[in-house]
Motif scaffolding. Structure first.
Motif, PDB file in Angstrom:
ATOM      1  N   PRO A   1      34.601 -15.211  95.347  1.00 34.62           N
ATOM      2  CA  PRO A   1      34.265 -15.933  96.576  1.00 34.62           C
ATOM      3  C   PRO A   1      32.803 -16.343  96.636  1.00 34.62           C
ATOM      4  CG  PRO A   1      34.342 -13.585  97.004  1.00 34.62           C
ATOM      5  CD  PRO A   1      34.806 -13.771  95.585  1.00 34.62           C
ATOM      6  N   LYS A   2      32.566 -17.410  97.401  1.00 30.88           N
ATOM      7  CA  LYS A   2      31.203 -17.866  97.689  1.00 30.88           C
ATOM      8  C   LYS A   2      30.917 -17.628  99.171  1.00 30.88           C
ATOM      9  CE  LYS A   2      32.230 -21.973  96.391  1.00 30.88           C
ATOM     10  NZ  LYS A   2      32.175 -23.427  96.104  1.00 30.88           N
ATOM     11  N   THR A   3      29.683 -17.281  99.468  1.00 27.89           N
ATOM     12  CA  THR A   3      29.303 -17.016 100.854  1.00 27.89           C
ATOM     13  C   THR A   3      29.614 -18.200 101.764  1.00 27.89           C
ATOM     14  OG1 THR A   3      27.496 -15.600 100.094  1.00 27.89           O
ATOM     15  CG2 THR A   3      27.371 -16.407 102.351  1.00 27.89           C
ATOM     16  N   SER A   4      29.336 -19.411 101.280  1.00 29.45           N
ATOM     17  CA  SER A   4      29.490 -20.593 102.125  1.00 29.45           C
ATOM     18  C   SER A   4      30.927 -20.809 102.582  1.00 29.45           C
ATOM     19  CB  SER A   4      28.979 -21.839 101.390  1.00 29.45           C
ATOM     20  OG  SER A   4      29.684 -22.025 100.171  1.00 29.45           O
ATOM     21  N   ASP A   5      31.895 -20.209 101.896  1.00 26.80           N
ATOM     22  CA  ASP A   5      33.306 -20.342 102.296  1.00 26.80           C
ATOM     23  C   ASP A   5      33.697 -19.383 103.409  1.00 26.80           C
ATOM     24  OD1 ASP A   5      33.784 -22.355 100.435  1.00 26.80           O
ATOM     25  OD2 ASP A   5      34.278 -20.936  98.849  1.00 26.80           O
ATOM     26  N   PHE A   6      32.807 -18.451 103.766  1.00 28.87           N
ATOM     27  CA  PHE A   6      33.159 -17.398 104.715  1.00 28.87           C
ATOM     28  C   PHE A   6      32.259 -17.379 105.954  1.00 28.87           C
ATOM     29  CE2 PHE A   6      35.305 -16.136 100.942  1.00 28.87           C
ATOM     30  CZ  PHE A   6      36.388 -15.360 101.333  1.00 28.87           C
ATOM     31  N   VAL A   7      31.545 -18.462 106.214  1.00 26.93           N
ATOM     32  CA  VAL A   7      30.624 -18.484 107.349  1.00 26.93           C
ATOM     33  C   VAL A   7      31.343 -18.278 108.687  1.00 26.93           C
ATOM     34  CG1 VAL A   7      28.926 -19.856 108.606  1.00 26.93           C
ATOM     35  CG2 VAL A   7      28.887 -19.817 106.107  1.00 26.93           C
ATOM     36  N   PRO A   8      32.503 -18.908 108.948  1.00 27.84           N
ATOM     37  CA  PRO A   8      33.183 -18.652 110.231  1.00 27.84           C
ATOM     38  C   PRO A   8      33.525 -17.175 110.438  1.00 27.84           C
ATOM     39  CG  PRO A   8      34.098 -20.602 109.184  1.00 27.84           C
ATOM     40  CD  PRO A   8      33.202 -19.955 108.168  1.00 27.84           C
ATOM     41  N   GLN A   9      33.992 -16.498 109.374  1.00 25.43           N
ATOM     42  CA  GLN A   9      34.316 -15.073 109.487  1.00 25.43           C
ATOM     43  C   GLN A   9      33.050 -14.248 109.709  1.00 25.43           C
ATOM     44  OE1 GLN A   9      35.419 -17.244 107.195  1.00 25.43           O
ATOM     45  NE2 GLN A   9      37.415 -16.672 106.349  1.00 25.43           N
ATOM     46  N   ILE A  10      31.939 -14.653 109.101  1.00 24.38           N
ATOM     47  CA  ILE A  10      30.667 -13.945 109.288  1.00 24.38           C
ATOM     48  C   ILE A  10      30.226 -14.062 110.749  1.00 24.38           C
ATOM     49  CG2 ILE A  10      28.200 -14.000 108.720  1.00 24.38           C
ATOM     50  CD1 ILE A  10      29.045 -14.769 105.826  1.00 24.38           C
ATOM     51  N   ILE A  11      30.285 -15.263 111.302  1.00 28.21           N
ATOM     52  CA  ILE A  11      29.884 -15.467 112.701  1.00 28.21           C
ATOM     53  C   ILE A  11      30.742 -14.610 113.629  1.00 28.21           C
ATOM     54  CG2 ILE A  11      29.842 -17.154 114.586  1.00 28.21           C
ATOM     55  CD1 ILE A  11      29.063 -19.269 112.468  1.00 28.21           C
ATOM     56  N   SER A  12      32.052 -14.601 113.402  1.00 27.47           N
ATOM     57  CA  SER A  12      32.962 -13.804 114.235  1.00 27.47           C
ATOM     58  C   SER A  12      32.618 -12.318 114.151  1.00 27.47           C
ATOM     59  CB  SER A  12      34.404 -14.047 113.791  1.00 27.47           C
ATOM     60  OG  SER A  12      35.303 -13.227 114.492  1.00 27.47           O
ATOM     61  N   SER A  13      32.294 -11.833 112.959  1.00 27.39           N
ATOM     62  CA  SER A  13      31.976 -10.412 112.774  1.00 27.39           C
ATOM     63  C   SER A  13      30.644 -10.045 113.426  1.00 27.39           C
ATOM     64  CB  SER A  13      31.950 -10.073 111.281  1.00 27.39           C
ATOM     65  OG  SER A  13      33.234 -10.264 110.701  1.00 27.39           O
ATOM     66  N   VAL A  14      29.673 -10.936 113.363  1.00 29.57           N
ATOM     67  CA  VAL A  14      28.385 -10.678 114.011  1.00 29.57           C
ATOM     68  C   VAL A  14      28.584 -10.602 115.530  1.00 29.57           C
ATOM     69  CG1 VAL A  14      26.077 -11.601 114.459  1.00 29.57           C
ATOM     70  CG2 VAL A  14      27.027 -11.692 112.143  1.00 29.57           C
ATOM     71  N   GLU A  15      29.414 -11.476 116.063  1.00 31.36           N
ATOM     72  CA  GLU A  15      29.726 -11.409 117.497  1.00 31.36           C
ATOM     73  C   GLU A  15      30.333 -10.054 117.858  1.00 31.36           C
ATOM     74  OE1 GLU A  15      30.898 -15.500 119.490  1.00 31.36           O
ATOM     75  OE2 GLU A  15      32.081 -15.201 117.668  1.00 31.36           O
ATOM     76  N   LYS A  16      31.218  -9.572 117.002  1.00 22.66           N
ATOM     77  CA  LYS A  16      31.878  -8.285 117.256  1.00 22.66           C
ATOM     78  C   LYS A  16      30.868  -7.137 117.217  1.00 22.66           C
ATOM     79  CE  LYS A  16      35.887  -5.550 115.805  1.00 22.66           C
ATOM     80  NZ  LYS A  16      37.028  -5.454 114.845  1.00 22.66           N
ATOM     81  N   LEU A  17      29.927  -7.182 116.264  1.00 15.55           N
ATOM     82  CA  LEU A  17      28.910  -6.138 116.172  1.00 15.55           C
ATOM     83  C   LEU A  17      28.021  -6.135 117.415  1.00 15.55           C
ATOM     84  CD1 LEU A  17      27.948  -6.438 112.398  1.00 15.55           C
ATOM     85  CD2 LEU A  17      28.956  -4.427 113.498  1.00 15.55           C
ATOM     86  N   ILE A  18      27.719  -7.306 117.943  1.00 17.07           N
ATOM     87  CA  ILE A  18      26.929  -7.376 119.181  1.00 17.07           C
ATOM     88  C   ILE A  18      27.709  -6.774 120.343  1.00 17.07           C
ATOM     89  CG2 ILE A  18      25.941  -8.954 120.887  1.00 17.07           C
ATOM     90  CD1 ILE A  18      25.231 -10.857 118.602  1.00 17.07           C
ATOM     91  N   SER A  19      28.979  -7.131 120.441  1.00 16.21           N
ATOM     92  CA  SER A  19      29.794  -6.638 121.555  1.00 16.21           C
ATOM     93  C   SER A  19      29.995  -5.131 121.503  1.00 16.21           C
ATOM     94  CB  SER A  19      31.154  -7.345 121.571  1.00 16.21           C
ATOM     95  OG  SER A  19      31.937  -6.957 120.453  1.00 16.21           O
TER      96      SER A  19
END
Length: 464
Positions: A111-129
């Motif tokens: 995998p490449k990082t650029s293919d997973f940006v939406p999942q990264i954003i969702s996970s960062v939101e979860k860590l904040i919550s």
């Protein structure tokens, strides 16, 4: 099988989460240039580990990522005046060329990082919550004080971690060790839209998302160089376990560094030896033997003399195989017996002991000597048993003697240089018939000579 787990610092019996299946993640390269032999050590070691697990009957699902969003890639793109994706895709292609030449198998997923940006954003939101992260001026940081086990993997105190990370003063952070999950966009940088504004992922969160998306919340093996233990793997562990509430990795494995004149080999120091150059000079099998002749957790010193000795050893083994194949062209399969089982047990005993490849390599060369002795004695049955173990079992497990080696090309180059020297002497003696015959004979075999004022070049018009 026992593995030294970096997390516990102890040898532990290997038991994957699901019987018969191994989920394995290896940190891959940041693709902004050609890889060097320091990058190649984990490639070879963990490719061999994967092969051995398969030899033992496991189904291995292996993931190795490409970091294609990074400061170094962005700087290189700006230097070339191109998009960051162009830099990343160029050097991913070059990586595969080098990996293929080295005889390292591709992972199941790359995998490449650029293919997973939406999942990264969702996970960062979860860590904040969940209270593990906080946003400041478009940046998002992981709060290490919210994770009591921070430092567990690297076995470091807070002061040691601050010193080891050479943490820069950043007034946005609540704690000097807090690390970026999301970085606000800067001028001339790629960016994605997020709840915190335009920006891009931090390095550590990339591997967490790629690994858990493809392998699940708990990995069996997470591997990489020991220089990644802190901060990269420590941070991966913290954010992953904060995100899922489950243990991130059962077994952490780390290879030691390759040293060059006593220093760690790295691009930042400037003492690198490109893998591509090393393959041309020494051949794939010699490099693999060099890596595997030391235990993966021990540092290894690179020198021409040491690697050249493995070139000779590789040639000796290859010549024994070729001798057997020419002597007994109708190769058959030996009947299983006690001697074969004893050798297999010896081989597995070495690799079951925290993947002790030096002992396995020593056994292989003991058997190469036995193969030659058996052929000298005319003992075809014994020779077949040894050949079978080496060529079809032990060497493939370590990825040895599988692909056409640069060693063969190097031998051709040496012979051609001798012929060119002889031809030059013939021409100086005005023996043009003989010198032309050498040129014509080589041309018929797909090798063209081109005479120039400063010497003679040659090139191949077809595969030799």
């Amino acid at each position: 099988m026992r593995i030294r787990n970096t997390l516990s610092g102890k040898l532990e019996e290997f038991q994957p989460k699901d019987p018969g299946v191994v989920r394995m993640y290896v940190c891959g390269p940041t693709v902004y240039g050609l890889i060097h032999i320091g990058n190649a050590r984990p490639m070879v070691v963990f490719d061999a580990l994967r092969r051995y697990l398969e030899y033992k009957g496991y189904r291995v699902i292996m993931v190795q990522n490409f970091t294609d969003i990074d400061d170094k890639i962005i700087n290189r793109a700006n230097e070339f005046g191109v998009d960051f994706r162009d830099v990343a895709e160029t050097f991913i292609s070059e990586y595969w060329r080098d990996a293929t030449a080295l005889g390292v198998r591709a992972p199941n997923f790359a995998p490449k990082t650029s293919d997973f940006v939406p999942q990264i954003i969702s996970s960062v939101e979860k860590l904040i919550s969940k209270g593990y992260a906080y946003a400041v001026d478009g940046d998002v940081y992981f709060d290490v004080t919210s994770f009591p086990k921070y430092g567990e993997l690297s076995h470091r105190s807070t002061s040691e971690m601050i010193s080891g990370a050479r943490v820069e003063i950043n007034e946005k952070k609540r704690n000097p060790l807090d690390f970026a999950l999301w970085k606000a966009a800067k001028p001339n940088e790629p960016f994605w839209t997020s709840p915190w504004g335009n920006g891009r992922p931090g390095w550590h969160i990339e591997c967490t998302i790629m690994s858990t998306e493809l392998l699940g919340s708990t990995l069996d093996i997470h591997a990489g160089g020991e220089d990644l233990i802190f901060p990269h793997h420590e941070n991966e562990k913290a954010q992953s376990e904060a995100l899922t509430g489950e243990p991130f990795v059962k077994y952490w494995m780390h290879n030691a560094m390759i040293r060059f004149s006593g220093d760690k080999m790295s691009k930042s120091i400037g003492n690198i030896f490109l893998l591509r150059e090393a393959l041309k000079r020494f051949g794939a099998d010699a490099l693999k033997l060099f890596f595997l002749s030391k235990h993966y957790r021990s540092p290894i010193d690179f020198s021409d003399e040491v690697v050249s000795s493995w070139t000779k050893a590789a040639r000796r083994a290859s010549e024994a195989f070729m001798r057997f194949e020419s002597k007994y062209p109708l190769i058959s399969v030996p009947k299983n017996d006690h001697w074969l089982e004893e050798r297999r047990a010896e081989f597995c005993e070495s690799l079951d002991d925290d993947f002790n490849t030096p002992k396995a390599v020593a056994l292989i060369f003991d058997l190469v000597n036995d193969l030659n002795r058996s052929m000298d004695d005319g003992d075809e049955e014994k020779a077949l048993k040894i050949y079978h173990l080496l060529r079809r079992e032990f060497c493939p497990v370590l990825g040895l003697f599988e692909v056409p080696s640069q060693m063969g090309k190097k031998s051709i180059d040496e012979v051609l240089q001798i012929l060119i020297d002889v031809r030059r002497q013939l021409r100086s003696l005005k023996m043009y018939d003989l010198s032309d015959r050498i040129r014509l004979e080589l041309k018929e075999r797909g090798i063209e000579l081109k005479d120039k004022p400063d010497g003679t070049d040659y090139f191949f018009t077809e595969e030799v």
